[in-house]
Scaffold this motif. Structure first.
Motif, PDB file in Angstrom:
ATOM      1  N   THR A   5       0.705  -1.139  -0.010  1.00 15.39           N
ATOM      2  CA  THR A   5       0.107  -0.143   0.129  1.00 15.39           C
ATOM      3  C   THR A   5       0.784   1.216   0.015  1.00 15.39           C
ATOM      4  O   THR A   5       2.010   1.160   0.374  1.00 15.39           O
ATOM      5  CB  THR A   5      -0.793   0.098   1.254  1.00 15.39           C
ATOM      6  OG1 THR A   5      -1.986   1.120   1.063  1.00 15.39           O
ATOM      7  CG2 THR A   5      -0.110   0.233   2.479  1.00 15.39           C
ATOM      8  N   GLY A   6       0.195   2.340  -0.565  1.00 15.40           N
ATOM      9  CA  GLY A   6       0.907   3.408  -0.699  1.00 15.40           C
ATOM     10  C   GLY A   6       0.320   4.350  -1.771  1.00 15.40           C
ATOM     11  O   GLY A   6      -0.613   4.190  -1.944  1.00 15.40           O
ATOM     12  N   TYR A   7       1.217   5.364  -2.157  1.00 16.42           N
ATOM     13  CA  TYR A   7       0.785   6.158  -3.347  1.00 16.42           C
ATOM     14  C   TYR A   7       2.189   6.457  -4.108  1.00 16.42           C
ATOM     15  O   TYR A   7       3.117   6.497  -3.571  1.00 16.42           O
ATOM     16  CB  TYR A   7       0.043   7.381  -2.967  1.00 16.42           C
ATOM     17  CG  TYR A   7       0.826   8.441  -2.012  1.00 16.42           C
ATOM     18  CD1 TYR A   7       1.654   9.332  -2.801  1.00 16.42           C
ATOM     19  CD2 TYR A   7       1.042   8.264  -0.859  1.00 16.42           C
ATOM     20  CE1 TYR A   7       2.080  10.376  -1.955  1.00 16.42           C
ATOM     21  CE2 TYR A   7       1.918   9.217   0.015  1.00 16.42           C
ATOM     22  CZ  TYR A   7       2.573  10.259  -0.807  1.00 16.42           C
ATOM     23  OH  TYR A   7       3.129  11.332  -0.094  1.00 16.42           O
ATOM     24  N   LEU A   8       1.708   6.926  -5.303  1.00 19.83           N
ATOM     25  CA  LEU A   8       2.671   7.463  -6.174  1.00 19.83           C
ATOM     26  C   LEU A   8       2.288   8.729  -6.676  1.00 19.83           C
ATOM     27  O   LEU A   8       0.934   9.012  -6.978  1.00 19.83           O
ATOM     28  CB  LEU A   8       3.197   6.419  -7.243  1.00 19.83           C
ATOM     29  CG  LEU A   8       2.037   5.767  -8.138  1.00 19.83           C
ATOM     30  CD1 LEU A   8       1.699   6.474  -9.502  1.00 19.83           C
ATOM     31  CD2 LEU A   8       2.650   4.388  -8.486  1.00 19.83           C
ATOM     32  N   PRO A  47      -4.370  15.841  -7.393  1.00 23.39           N
ATOM     33  CA  PRO A  47      -4.386  15.535  -8.622  1.00 23.39           C
ATOM     34  C   PRO A  47      -3.425  14.832  -9.155  1.00 23.39           C
ATOM     35  O   PRO A  47      -3.421  14.261 -10.404  1.00 23.39           O
ATOM     36  CB  PRO A  47      -4.613  16.917  -9.518  1.00 23.39           C
ATOM     37  CG  PRO A  47      -3.835  18.030  -8.510  1.00 23.39           C
ATOM     38  CD  PRO A  47      -4.464  17.470  -6.969  1.00 23.39           C
ATOM     39  N   ALA A  48      -2.287  14.598  -8.676  1.00 25.34           N
ATOM     40  CA  ALA A  48      -1.080  13.940  -8.896  1.00 25.34           C
ATOM     41  C   ALA A  48      -0.968  12.630  -8.295  1.00 25.34           C
ATOM     42  O   ALA A  48      -0.143  11.944  -8.785  1.00 25.34           O
ATOM     43  CB  ALA A  48       0.216  14.850  -8.524  1.00 25.34           C
ATOM     44  N   ARG A  49      -1.930  12.530  -7.316  1.00 23.04           N
ATOM     45  CA  ARG A  49      -1.522  11.264  -6.583  1.00 23.04           C
ATOM     46  C   ARG A  49      -2.528   9.841  -7.037  1.00 23.04           C
ATOM     47  O   ARG A  49      -3.536  10.278  -7.359  1.00 23.04           O
ATOM     48  CB  ARG A  49      -1.975  11.580  -4.933  1.00 23.04           C
ATOM     49  CG  ARG A  49      -1.765  10.256  -4.113  1.00 23.04           C
ATOM     50  CD  ARG A  49      -2.072  10.876  -2.601  1.00 23.04           C
ATOM     51  NE  ARG A  49      -2.281   9.724  -1.456  1.00 23.04           N
ATOM     52  CZ  ARG A  49      -2.125   9.903  -0.448  1.00 23.04           C
ATOM     53  NH1 ARG A  49      -1.445  10.914   0.017  1.00 23.04           N
ATOM     54  NH2 ARG A  49      -2.182   8.793   0.272  1.00 23.04           N
ATOM     55  N   VAL A  50      -1.698   8.971  -7.157  1.00 20.46           N
ATOM     56  CA  VAL A  50      -2.563   7.497  -7.384  1.00 20.46           C
ATOM     57  C   VAL A  50      -2.269   6.597  -6.245  1.00 20.46           C
ATOM     58  O   VAL A  50      -1.024   6.204  -5.818  1.00 20.46           O
ATOM     59  CB  VAL A  50      -1.785   7.079  -8.846  1.00 20.46           C
ATOM     60  CG1 VAL A  50      -2.389   5.650  -9.048  1.00 20.46           C
ATOM     61  CG2 VAL A  50      -1.882   7.722  -9.758  1.00 20.46           C
TER      62      VAL A  50
END
Length: 96
Positions: A5-8, A47-50
């Motif tokens: 888990t996490g984000y890019l 808006p940049a986070r996935v």
């Protein structure tokens, strides 16, 4: 159990295309043996986070999946990556 888990982050103008490019991968992963859950989603605030979430029954299951996953080559640069893998030895409802 393993949890990844996490984000890019990606260019905000390309985020939705990045997420959409993974739809087939997600559908196949959800049918894979040992996959308990998987999601790659656009963050509602940044808006940049996935956001990335995966739950697998075992190391063997995720290793088998990775051998056949064939992740898409989106051509979209990942600006940062904070996705980590966690080993879990116990599970319980969070509110009970």
């Amino acid at each position: 159990m393993l949890i990844i888990t996490g984000y890019l982050t990606v260019d905000p103008a390309q985020r939705d295309a990045f997420v959409a490019a993974h739809h087939d991968l997600l559908a196949r992963a959800r049918r894979a043996p040992g996959c308990l859950d998987i999601a790659i989603t656009a963050d509602p605030l940044d808006p940049a986070r996935v956001n990335n979430l995966e739950r697998w029954e075992s190391r063997e299951h995720i290793d088998a999946w990775r051998r056949v996953a064939n992740a898409p080559d989106t051509g979209i640069a990942i600006r940062s990556d904070t996705v980590m893998e966690y080993s879990v030895d116990g599970v319980r409802p969070p509110f009970g």
